[in-house]
Design a protein around this motif. Structure first.
Motif, PDB file in Angstrom:
ATOM      1  N   GLU A 114      -2.324  11.549 -11.902  1.00 40.99           N
ATOM      2  CA  GLU A 114      -1.125  10.972 -11.299  1.00 40.99           C
ATOM      3  C   GLU A 114      -1.069  11.267  -9.795  1.00 40.99           C
ATOM      4  O   GLU A 114      -0.781  10.377  -8.989  1.00 40.99           O
ATOM      5  N   VAL A 118      -1.053   8.599  -6.654  1.00 45.36           N
ATOM      6  CA  VAL A 118      -0.054   8.646  -5.585  1.00 45.36           C
ATOM      7  C   VAL A 118      -0.764   8.674  -4.236  1.00 45.36           C
ATOM      8  O   VAL A 118      -0.402   7.942  -3.306  1.00 45.36           O
ATOM      9  N   MET A 121      -2.409   5.319  -3.337  1.00 43.42           N
ATOM     10  CA  MET A 121      -1.432   4.275  -3.015  1.00 43.42           C
ATOM     11  C   MET A 121      -0.511   4.666  -1.861  1.00 43.42           C
ATOM     12  O   MET A 121       0.427   3.938  -1.531  1.00 43.42           O
ATOM     13  N   SER A 122      -0.787   5.782  -1.213  1.00 47.79           N
ATOM     14  CA  SER A 122       0.135   6.339  -0.216  1.00 47.79           C
ATOM     15  C   SER A 122       0.262   5.502   1.064  1.00 47.79           C
ATOM     16  O   SER A 122       1.198   5.697   1.826  1.00 47.79           O
ATOM     17  N   LEU A 124       1.188   2.596   1.177  1.00 49.07           N
ATOM     18  CA  LEU A 124       2.319   1.693   0.978  1.00 49.07           C
ATOM     19  C   LEU A 124       3.595   2.488   0.722  1.00 49.07           C
ATOM     20  O   LEU A 124       3.564   3.498   0.014  1.00 49.07           O
ATOM     21  N   SER A 125       4.705   2.006   1.260  1.00 50.33           N
ATOM     22  CA  SER A 125       6.004   2.594   0.942  1.00 50.33           C
ATOM     23  C   SER A 125       6.375   2.198  -0.492  1.00 50.33           C
ATOM     24  O   SER A 125       5.739   1.303  -1.082  1.00 50.33           O
ATOM     25  N   ASN A 126       7.393   2.827  -1.047  1.00 48.43           N
ATOM     26  CA  ASN A 126       7.828   2.458  -2.392  1.00 48.43           C
ATOM     27  C   ASN A 126       8.263   0.992  -2.452  1.00 48.43           C
ATOM     28  O   ASN A 126       7.994   0.308  -3.438  1.00 48.43           O
ATOM     29  N   GLU A 127       8.910   0.528  -1.404  1.00 53.37           N
ATOM     30  CA  GLU A 127       9.339  -0.869  -1.359  1.00 53.37           C
ATOM     31  C   GLU A 127       8.125  -1.805  -1.333  1.00 53.37           C
ATOM     32  O   GLU A 127       8.105  -2.833  -2.018  1.00 53.37           O
ATOM     33  N   GLU A 128       7.120  -1.447  -0.548  1.00 52.22           N
ATOM     34  CA  GLU A 128       5.897  -2.263  -0.490  1.00 52.22           C
ATOM     35  C   GLU A 128       5.174  -2.251  -1.835  1.00 52.22           C
ATOM     36  O   GLU A 128       4.653  -3.293  -2.267  1.00 52.22           O
ATOM     37  N   LYS A 129       5.142  -1.095  -2.483  1.00 54.17           N
ATOM     38  CA  LYS A 129       4.512  -1.021  -3.814  1.00 54.17           C
ATOM     39  C   LYS A 129       5.212  -1.977  -4.765  1.00 54.17           C
ATOM     40  O   LYS A 129       4.558  -2.697  -5.533  1.00 54.17           O
ATOM     41  N   GLN A 130       6.541  -2.006  -4.736  1.00 53.73           N
ATOM     42  CA  GLN A 130       7.288  -2.900  -5.632  1.00 53.73           C
ATOM     43  C   GLN A 130       6.999  -4.363  -5.315  1.00 53.73           C
ATOM     44  O   GLN A 130       6.861  -5.185  -6.227  1.00 53.73           O
TER      45      GLN A 130
END
Length: 148
Positions: A114, A118, A121-122, A124-130
């Protein structure tokens, strides 16, 4: 089809392919370091998070051909990570269930896996990931619709 559509589609294919390759290679290396192949990890992860599963359904849940499941289950069972359990209600059904040794093993390696994801994928921001999740899901569903 316009040249612009064609170029964008080709570029998207290349970008998705390269990202998948890097992520796939990194996670496969992690699995190998821990004595597993990606399929073995996928089966263990499924049982670890979802509990016992009918052998006949594992392949669909981890996107693997059913013939390969028997081989993978045999290997994991030989290592003591999972066991086969007969159904109490239907003799035709056999479940794969994670053992205490398998849980202990996954308790150790899953948090590290995990953390690796993380880190991978770091960028990208959480918003970009979504946004990426939504767009790739939309793409996948549209392709599935086209193939039906």
């Amino acid at each position: 089809m316009s040249n612009e559509q064609s170029n964008a589609a080709l570029k998207l294919f290349i970008v998705l392919s390269r990202a998948h390759k890097v992520i796939h290679e990194s996670t496969n290396y992690f699995f190998q370091e821990n004595g597993l192949n990606p399929t073995e990890f996928a089966v263990l992860e499924l049982l670890y998070h979802k509990g016992k599963q009918p052998l006949q359904q594992i392949g669909n849940k981890i996107l693997l051909a059913s013939g390969s499941i028997t081989y993978v289950v045999d290997k994991l069972e030989a290592r003591g990570y999972i066991s086969r359990v007969s159904s109490e209600t239907d003799r035709r059904v056999t479940f794969a269930e994670i053992t205490t040794a398998g849980i202990t093993f996954m308790d150790e390696i899953f948090p590290r896996h995990e953390e690796q994801l993380v880190e991978l994928m770091s960028a990208l921001s959480n918003e970009e990931k979504q946004i990426v999740i939504d767009l790739v899901k939309k793409l996948g569903l549209s392709i599935k619709d086209l193939s039906n």
